[in-house]
Design a protein around this motif. Structure first.
Motif, PDB file in Angstrom:
ATOM      1  N   ARG A   1      -2.520  -9.963 -11.739  1.00  0.00           N
ATOM      2  CA  ARG A   1      -3.492  -9.695 -12.807  1.00  0.00           C
ATOM      3  C   ARG A   1      -3.181 -10.539 -14.043  1.00  0.00           C
ATOM      4  O   ARG A   1      -4.077 -11.089 -14.682  1.00  0.00           O
TER       5      ARG A   1
ATOM      6  N   GLU B   1       9.481 -13.885  -5.981  1.00  0.00           N
ATOM      7  CA  GLU B   1       9.612 -13.092  -4.757  1.00  0.00           C
ATOM      8  C   GLU B   1       9.892 -14.064  -3.601  1.00  0.00           C
ATOM      9  O   GLU B   1      10.671 -13.787  -2.700  1.00  0.00           O
TER      10      GLU B   1
ATOM     11  N   CYS C   1       2.838 -13.134  -1.997  1.00  0.00           N
ATOM     12  CA  CYS C   1       2.972 -13.202  -3.456  1.00  0.00           C
ATOM     13  C   CYS C   1       4.170 -14.078  -3.820  1.00  0.00           C
ATOM     14  O   CYS C   1       5.239 -13.967  -3.229  1.00  0.00           O
TER      15      CYS C   1
ATOM     16  N   ASN D   1       6.296  -8.229  -8.944  1.00  0.00           N
ATOM     17  CA  ASN D   1       5.611  -7.595 -10.065  1.00  0.00           C
ATOM     18  C   ASN D   1       6.648  -7.111 -11.068  1.00  0.00           C
ATOM     19  O   ASN D   1       7.619  -6.461 -10.675  1.00  0.00           O
TER      20      ASN D   1
ATOM     21  N   TYR E   1       0.818  -1.211   0.000  1.00  0.00           N
ATOM     22  CA  TYR E   1       0.000   0.000   0.000  1.00  0.00           C
ATOM     23  C   TYR E   1       0.855   1.266   0.000  1.00  0.00           C
ATOM     24  O   TYR E   1       0.679   2.180   0.827  1.00  0.00           O
TER      25      TYR E   1
ATOM     26  N   ASP F   1      -4.195 -14.093 -13.480  1.00  0.00           N
ATOM     27  CA  ASP F   1      -5.669 -14.138 -13.453  1.00  0.00           C
ATOM     28  C   ASP F   1      -6.216 -14.070 -14.882  1.00  0.00           C
ATOM     29  O   ASP F   1      -7.098 -14.852 -15.272  1.00  0.00           O
TER      30      ASP F   1
ATOM     31  N   TYR G   1      12.657  -2.048  -4.775  1.00  0.00           N
ATOM     32  CA  TYR G   1      11.428  -2.849  -4.726  1.00  0.00           C
ATOM     33  C   TYR G   1      11.767  -4.306  -4.407  1.00  0.00           C
ATOM     34  O   TYR G   1      12.410  -4.982  -5.205  1.00  0.00           O
TER      35      TYR G   1
HETATM   36  N1  EPU Z   1      -5.579  -8.413  -9.766  1.00  0.00           N
HETATM   37  C1  EPU Z   1      -6.366  -9.216 -10.511  1.00  0.00           C
HETATM   38  N2  EPU Z   1      -6.452 -10.546 -10.180  1.00  0.00           N
HETATM   39  C2  EPU Z   1      -5.789 -11.060  -9.131  1.00  0.00           C
HETATM   40  C3  EPU Z   1      -4.961 -10.236  -8.370  1.00  0.00           C
HETATM   41  C4  EPU Z   1      -4.862  -8.905  -8.700  1.00  0.00           C
HETATM   42  O1  EPU Z   1      -6.971  -8.794 -11.473  1.00  0.00           O
HETATM   43  O2  EPU Z   1      -5.907 -12.279  -8.899  1.00  0.00           O
HETATM   44  C5  EPU Z   1      -5.531  -6.986 -10.088  1.00  0.00           C
HETATM   45  C6  EPU Z   1      -6.207  -6.152  -8.995  1.00  0.00           C
HETATM   46  O3  EPU Z   1      -7.586  -6.063  -9.202  1.00  0.00           O
HETATM   47  C7  EPU Z   1      -5.499  -4.825  -9.122  1.00  0.00           C
HETATM   48  C8  EPU Z   1      -4.100  -5.206  -9.598  1.00  0.00           C
HETATM   49  O4  EPU Z   1      -4.197  -6.531 -10.115  1.00  0.00           O
HETATM   50  O5  EPU Z   1      -6.107  -4.028 -10.107  1.00  0.00           O
HETATM   51  C9  EPU Z   1      -3.077  -5.157  -8.470  1.00  0.00           C
HETATM   52  O6  EPU Z   1      -3.503  -6.064  -7.421  1.00  0.00           O
HETATM   53  P1  EPU Z   1      -3.159  -5.802  -5.881  1.00  0.00           P
HETATM   54  O7  EPU Z   1      -3.636  -4.453  -5.465  1.00  0.00           O
HETATM   55  O8  EPU Z   1      -3.608  -6.980  -5.119  1.00  0.00           O
HETATM   56  O9  EPU Z   1      -1.608  -5.660  -5.862  1.00  0.00           O
HETATM   57  P2  EPU Z   1      -0.488  -6.652  -6.348  1.00  0.00           P
HETATM   58  O10 EPU Z   1       0.377  -5.868  -7.263  1.00  0.00           O
HETATM   59  O11 EPU Z   1      -1.021  -7.930  -6.840  1.00  0.00           O
HETATM   60  C10 EPU Z   1       1.147  -5.904  -4.440  1.00  0.00           C
HETATM   61  C11 EPU Z   1       2.146  -6.633  -3.602  1.00  0.00           C
HETATM   62  C12 EPU Z   1       1.477  -7.216  -2.361  1.00  0.00           C
HETATM   63  C13 EPU Z   1       0.812  -6.097  -1.579  1.00  0.00           C
HETATM   64  C14 EPU Z   1      -0.212  -5.418  -2.488  1.00  0.00           C
HETATM   65  C15 EPU Z   1      -0.874  -4.218  -1.822  1.00  0.00           C
HETATM   66  C16 EPU Z   1       3.905  -7.587  -4.987  1.00  0.00           C
HETATM   67  C17 EPU Z   1       4.392  -8.792  -5.695  1.00  0.00           C
HETATM   68  N3  EPU Z   1       2.727  -7.718  -4.362  1.00  0.00           N
HETATM   69  O12 EPU Z   1       0.259  -6.900  -4.960  1.00  0.00           O
HETATM   70  O13 EPU Z   1       2.518  -7.751  -1.549  1.00  0.00           O
HETATM   71  O14 EPU Z   1       0.173  -6.607  -0.423  1.00  0.00           O
HETATM   72  O15 EPU Z   1       0.453  -4.924  -3.683  1.00  0.00           O
HETATM   73  O16 EPU Z   1       0.036  -3.176  -1.722  1.00  0.00           O
HETATM   74  O17 EPU Z   1       4.569  -6.559  -4.986  1.00  0.00           O
HETATM   75  C18 EPU Z   1       3.821  -9.701  -1.161  1.00  0.00           C
HETATM   76  O18 EPU Z   1       4.773  -9.012  -1.505  1.00  0.00           O
HETATM   77  O19 EPU Z   1       3.924 -10.891  -0.799  1.00  0.00           O
HETATM   78  C19 EPU Z   1       2.493  -9.087  -1.220  1.00  0.00           C
HETATM   79  C20 EPU Z   1       1.395  -9.761  -0.923  1.00  0.00           C
END
Ligand code: EPU
Length: 302
Positions: free
Chosen positions: A238, A296, A226, A230, A143, A241, A176
């Motif tokens: 995403r 990761e 995760c 990313n 976040y 998915d 990152y």
């Molecule tokens: N999304 C999908 N389908 C999914 C997952 C995500 O369409 O199955 C879309 C969401 O709707 C959104 C976008 O992808 O539009 C990003 O998703 P999300 O906000 O969940 O963020 P993320 O990039 O998938 C990152 C971190 C998380 C952290 C969240 C919130 C990485 C690899 N992951 O996830 O960190 O909690 O942002 O800040 O950087 C971790 O590092 O283990 C982790 C969980």
């Protein structure tokens, strides 16, 4: 790997290192996966250089375990022992806007403890499992914030120099999910400088982050967070998915139905199954998008 030489066992006792023979590492990781080996629990930082000299002199390979929340450990009898710090009391000491935190301290507890003393900034990390040392090593974030932004000083065991050292924040680079620490550096303690904020305000930030996390992540299931980083400008979750891979399984290793970058242990998944799933998903993403996803999750497969 088992330590059976009575001279080594006696020396460990002198160093105040607790030997737990044949520990099951699955119980020490959030994925619930991992084989067995001897676990060495360290009570005194000062004994670390001597402990590592002892292990090296006796050709006993080792790995260092934090909270086990971003880790995939191979199955079976492991060819190395595992070292872990025992969390001292107290594990957090506050001094104005500075929090001196032991590496073995629980990250969530640290965020709430500081919040109760009107120190904020780390609200985003509230639901991230693991220790402060683990978060520090990988520059955990969520976040829009990352722990590295608040680091002023780190006490660590530098394997290259074989001694305990203190690094100032500016001597460390935080990127990152990556830091400039060497893979065999052992985090021991950190000093964070946190902004003053009223407890109520921090609590509201924590509540919002908790809600977002609950809505999008499989919190009740065994996972390592995760699996992939990313790629620049994109979301691995995403992409996976979009390829329709939610629910894809190898044995009990499964792509979460809730967040596609979380792979869960839906029962008795083995490391072999989880690794096969990771490799399959990486291949499919590479073919579809031309992007090679980088892990990761840390893998101990050697
Ligand atoms: N999304 C999908 N389908 C999914 C997952 C995500 O369409 O199955 C879309 C969401 O709707 C959104 C976008 O992808 O539009 C990003 O998703 P999300 O906000 O969940 O963020 P993320 O990039 O998938 C990152 C971190 C998380 C952290 C969240 C919130 C990485 C690899 N992951 O996830 O960190 O909690 O942002 O800040 O950087 C971790 O590092 O283990 C982790 C969980």
């Amino acid at each position: 790997m088992r330590i059976s030489d009575p001279r080594i066992v006696a020396r460990l006792r002198e160093l105040e290192v607790e030997l737990r023979p044949g520990a099951t590492l699955a119980g020490l990781t959030s994925l619930g996966i991992g084989g067995t080996t001897d676990l060495l629990r360290i009570r005194k930082y000062e004994s670390i250089p001597e402990l590592l000299n002892l292990l090296d002199a006796n050709h006993i390979p080792h790995k260092f375990l934090g909270g086990g929340s971003n880790l995939l450990i191979r199955d079976g009898e492991l060819p190395w022992v595992v070292l872990q710090l025992v969390c001292p009391e107290p594990d957090i000491v506050l001094e104005g806007n500075f929090a001196h935190v032991d590496a073995a301290a629980d990250l969530g507890r640290t965020v709430t403890f500081c919040a109760k003393h009107d120190l904020g900034g780390m609200e985003g990390l509230i639901g991230v499992p693991g220790t402060v040392g683990g978060a520090l090593r990988m520059n955990a974030g969520a976040y829009g914030m990352q722990i590295g932004s608040y680091v002023r000083e780190v006490k660590l065991y530098r394997a290259a120099d074989r001694k305990i050292e203190i690094l100032r924040g500016h001597q460390i680079s935080f990127e990152y999910r990556h830091t400039s620490f060497a893979p065999d550096d052992m985090m021991l303690a950190v000093t964070l400088e946190l902004p003053s904020k009223p407890f109520k305000e921090i609590l509201e930030g924590i509540r919002i982050c908790n809600e977002k996390r609950r809505a999008s992540q499989p919190l009740g299931q065994k996972s390592a967070g995760c699996i992939f980083k990313n790629p620049p400008g994109a979301s691995a979750g995403r992409m996976i998915d979009e390829l329709g891979l939610k629910g894809l399984s190898v044995g009990d290793a499964r792509v979460s139905d809730r967040h596609a970058n979380f792979f869960v242990n839906a029962g008795r998944a083995s490391a072999k199954e989880m690794l096969a799933l990771i490799s399959d998903v990486r291949d499919r993403v590479r073919k579809a998008y031309g992007v090679t996803l980088e892990n990761e999750v840390v893998v101990w497969n050697a």
